[in-house]
Design a protein around this motif. Structure first.
Motif, mmCIF file in Angstrom:
data_model
loop_
_atom_site.group_PDB
_atom_site.id
_atom_site.type_symbol
_atom_site.label_atom_id
_atom_site.label_comp_id
_atom_site.label_asym_id
_atom_site.label_seq_id
_atom_site.Cartn_x
_atom_site.Cartn_y
_atom_site.Cartn_z
ATOM 1 N N HIS A 62 0.839 -1.200 0.000
ATOM 2 C CA HIS A 62 0.000 0.000 0.000
ATOM 3 C C HIS A 62 0.876 1.254 0.000
ATOM 4 C CE1 HIS A 62 -3.446 -2.417 2.113
ATOM 5 N NE2 HIS A 62 -3.169 -2.859 0.901
ATOM 6 N N THR A 63 1.931 1.236 0.811
ATOM 7 C CA THR A 63 2.857 2.367 0.849
ATOM 8 C C THR A 63 3.463 2.602 -0.529
ATOM 9 O OG1 THR A 63 3.369 1.989 3.176
ATOM 10 C CG2 THR A 63 4.987 3.250 1.905
ATOM 11 N N ASP A 64 3.868 1.522 -1.193
ATOM 12 C CA ASP A 64 4.412 1.650 -2.550
ATOM 13 C C ASP A 64 3.409 2.318 -3.485
ATOM 14 O OD1 ASP A 64 6.713 0.364 -1.680
ATOM 15 O OD2 ASP A 64 6.179 -1.576 -2.566
ATOM 16 N N GLY A 65 2.154 1.936 -3.375
ATOM 17 C CA GLY A 65 1.115 2.523 -4.220
ATOM 18 C C GLY A 65 0.904 3.993 -3.928
ATOM 19 N N PHE A 66 0.859 4.353 -2.645
ATOM 20 C CA PHE A 66 0.684 5.766 -2.299
ATOM 21 C C PHE A 66 1.871 6.597 -2.776
ATOM 22 C CE2 PHE A 66 -2.405 4.262 1.001
ATOM 23 C CZ PHE A 66 -3.499 4.961 0.507
ATOM 24 N N ILE A 67 3.066 6.057 -2.665
ATOM 25 C CA ILE A 67 4.247 6.772 -3.166
ATOM 26 C C ILE A 67 4.124 6.988 -4.668
ATOM 27 C CG2 ILE A 67 6.725 6.483 -3.649
ATOM 28 C CD1 ILE A 67 6.964 5.382 -0.766
ATOM 29 N N ARG A 68 3.693 5.983 -5.373
ATOM 30 C CA ARG A 68 3.528 6.102 -6.835
ATOM 31 C C ARG A 68 2.485 7.175 -7.172
ATOM 32 N NH1 ARG A 68 5.406 6.549 -11.424
ATOM 33 N NH2 ARG A 68 4.387 5.484 -13.122
ATOM 34 N N ILE A 69 1.388 7.209 -6.432
ATOM 35 C CA ILE A 69 0.357 8.223 -6.667
ATOM 36 C C ILE A 69 0.925 9.621 -6.411
ATOM 37 C CG2 ILE A 69 -1.812 9.179 -5.771
ATOM 38 C CD1 ILE A 69 -2.738 6.248 -5.418
ATOM 39 N N ILE A 70 1.645 9.785 -5.314
ATOM 40 C CA ILE A 70 2.222 11.099 -5.011
ATOM 41 C C ILE A 70 3.220 11.499 -6.089
ATOM 42 C CG2 ILE A 70 3.666 12.375 -3.370
ATOM 43 C CD1 ILE A 70 2.288 10.670 -1.143
ATOM 44 N N GLU A 71 3.996 10.534 -6.570
ATOM 45 C CA GLU A 71 4.929 10.822 -7.675
ATOM 46 C C GLU A 71 4.187 11.369 -8.887
ATOM 47 O OE1 GLU A 71 8.681 8.054 -8.270
ATOM 48 O OE2 GLU A 71 6.844 6.885 -8.095
ATOM 49 N N LEU A 72 3.107 10.714 -9.248
ATOM 50 C CA LEU A 72 2.378 11.071 -10.466
ATOM 51 C C LEU A 72 1.537 12.332 -10.316
ATOM 52 C CD1 LEU A 72 1.232 7.501 -11.521
ATOM 53 C CD2 LEU A 72 3.031 8.876 -12.584
ATOM 54 N N VAL A 73 0.931 12.511 -9.152
ATOM 55 C CA VAL A 73 -0.018 13.597 -8.969
ATOM 56 C C VAL A 73 0.651 14.865 -8.443
ATOM 57 C CG1 VAL A 73 -2.093 14.282 -7.696
ATOM 58 C CG2 VAL A 73 -1.933 12.005 -8.671
ATOM 59 N N ALA A 74 1.604 14.712 -7.554
ATOM 60 C CA ALA A 74 2.190 15.877 -6.895
ATOM 61 C C ALA A 74 3.669 16.064 -7.246
ATOM 62 C CB ALA A 74 2.014 15.746 -5.388
ATOM 63 N N ASN A 75 4.112 15.391 -8.286
ATOM 64 C CA ASN A 75 5.509 15.509 -8.717
ATOM 65 C C ASN A 75 6.502 15.212 -7.605
ATOM 66 O OD1 ASN A 75 4.833 16.202 -11.384
ATOM 67 N ND2 ASN A 75 4.479 18.318 -10.760
ATOM 68 N N ALA A 127 -13.111 3.886 0.995
ATOM 69 C CA ALA A 127 -14.313 3.789 0.160
ATOM 70 C C ALA A 127 -14.968 5.164 0.006
ATOM 71 C CB ALA A 127 -15.299 2.786 0.760
ATOM 72 N N ALA A 128 -14.967 5.950 1.074
ATOM 73 C CA ALA A 128 -15.555 7.292 1.012
ATOM 74 C C ALA A 128 -14.727 8.228 0.130
ATOM 75 C CB ALA A 128 -15.684 7.865 2.422
ATOM 76 N N GLU A 129 -13.463 7.904 -0.065
ATOM 77 C CA GLU A 129 -12.578 8.759 -0.864
ATOM 78 C C GLU A 129 -12.518 8.356 -2.341
ATOM 79 O OE1 GLU A 129 -9.019 8.459 1.518
ATOM 80 O OE2 GLU A 129 -9.558 10.266 2.627
ATOM 81 N N LYS A 130 -13.341 7.412 -2.750
ATOM 82 C CA LYS A 130 -13.349 6.988 -4.157
ATOM 83 C C LYS A 130 -13.496 8.167 -5.122
ATOM 84 C CE LYS A 130 -15.046 2.261 -3.763
ATOM 85 N NZ LYS A 130 -16.206 1.382 -4.004
ATOM 86 N N PRO A 131 -14.405 9.122 -4.865
ATOM 87 C CA PRO A 131 -14.537 10.232 -5.814
ATOM 88 C C PRO A 131 -13.232 11.001 -6.043
ATOM 89 C CG PRO A 131 -16.397 10.207 -4.320
ATOM 90 C CD PRO A 131 -15.410 9.200 -3.799
ATOM 91 N N GLY A 162 -8.432 10.970 -12.803
ATOM 92 C CA GLY A 162 -8.521 10.753 -14.238
ATOM 93 C C GLY A 162 -7.771 9.556 -14.771
ATOM 94 N N ASN A 163 -7.356 8.673 -13.904
ATOM 95 C CA ASN A 163 -6.635 7.497 -14.364
ATOM 96 C C ASN A 163 -7.312 6.274 -13.751
ATOM 97 O OD1 ASN A 163 -4.788 5.322 -14.607
ATOM 98 N ND2 ASN A 163 -3.068 6.745 -14.757
ATOM 99 N N ASN A 164 -7.828 5.395 -14.568
ATOM 100 C CA ASN A 164 -8.551 4.219 -14.094
ATOM 101 C C ASN A 164 -7.689 3.319 -13.205
ATOM 102 O OD1 ASN A 164 -11.094 3.085 -14.045
ATOM 103 N ND2 ASN A 164 -10.648 1.663 -15.710
ATOM 104 N N THR A 165 -6.382 3.402 -13.369
ATOM 105 C CA THR A 165 -5.473 2.600 -12.536
ATOM 106 C C THR A 165 -5.651 2.943 -11.063
ATOM 107 O OG1 THR A 165 -3.891 2.510 -14.354
ATOM 108 C CG2 THR A 165 -3.041 2.007 -12.160
ATOM 109 N N PHE A 166 -5.833 4.235 -10.752
ATOM 110 C CA PHE A 166 -6.029 4.652 -9.368
ATOM 111 C C PHE A 166 -7.298 4.023 -8.792
ATOM 112 C CE2 PHE A 166 -3.779 8.726 -10.722
ATOM 113 C CZ PHE A 166 -2.537 8.252 -10.319
ATOM 114 N N HIS A 167 -8.342 4.013 -9.588
ATOM 115 C CA HIS A 167 -9.617 3.442 -9.150
ATOM 116 C C HIS A 167 -9.443 1.951 -8.835
ATOM 117 C CE1 HIS A 167 -13.928 2.715 -8.952
ATOM 118 N NE2 HIS A 167 -13.716 1.656 -9.700
#
Length: 187
Positions: free
Chosen positions: A30-43, A89-93, A99-104
């Motif tokens: 999960h940590t790896d995934g959050f790091i990847r999201i932060i990389e992509l979304v927040a540079n 689950a509440a943060e799905k929106p 805008g990336n289905n991978t995140f979903h």
């Protein structure tokens, strides 16, 4: 968390040891995934993010009263994982809006993992501590009261920040945890 529990000698059974081994692997993923999201979304930079995670102190002082024994730890984990399952689950929106289905899809997997972790903790409680199930409600009430004043300190539990962690979410998570303990799903 797992290292702290070992250091405090709070993992007393093979069932809990197996739970924490699997849990730690999933939490790292999960940590790896959050790091990847932060990389992509927040540079963010993975190297910088991992350095910040490593430098972060892990202060178990704020939750020490909930680290009494294996039973109380498993109750805390069952509740905490139910809370995070519902919060994600509440943060799905939010994730959908990236805008990336991978995140979903990734978020759905994390939600499922959190639900499984909660049920696995419930199964340890029910298989090892049937005689103490009457104490669960009091422990959960104490955790909910503590959530108002806890500050997150790198413990991987009770890190409730943001509007999504409402009184309603905590109460619903308490109810779900109690219901699951009353009628566990043992696989």
């Amino acid at each position: 968390m797992k290292q702290e529990l070992v250091a405090r000698d709070l993992i007393a059974s093979d069932e809990a040891a197996a739970f924490f081994n699997a849990w730690a692997i999933d939490e790292e993923r999960h940590t790896d995934g959050f790091i990847r999201i932060i990389e992509l979304v927040a540079n963010g930079s993975e190297k910088t993010l991992r350095e910040r995670l490593e430098a972060r102190s892990h202060d178990f002082g704020p939750i020490v009263e909930h680290l009494k024994d294996e039973f109380s730890v498993m109750v805390m984990i069952a509740f905490d994982e139910m809370c995070t399952c519902r919060a994600y689950a509440a943060e799905k929106p939010f994730y959908d809006a990236l805008g990336n289905n991978t995140f979903h899809h990734w978020l759905r997997e994390v939600i499922a993992d959190e639900a499984v972790h909660s049920m696995n903790a419930v199964n340890v409680i029910c298989s090892r501590y049937r005689d103490r199930i009457g104490q669960v409600g009091t422990i959960l009430d104490n955790l909910i009261r503590a959530a108002d004043t806890l500050r997150y300190s790198g413990t991987f539990v009770l890190d409730y920040f943001g509007a999504v962690y409402s009184r309603e979410l905590l109460a619903d998570s308490r109810l779900a945890t109690m219901r699951n303990i009353a009628k566990p799903l043992i696989v």
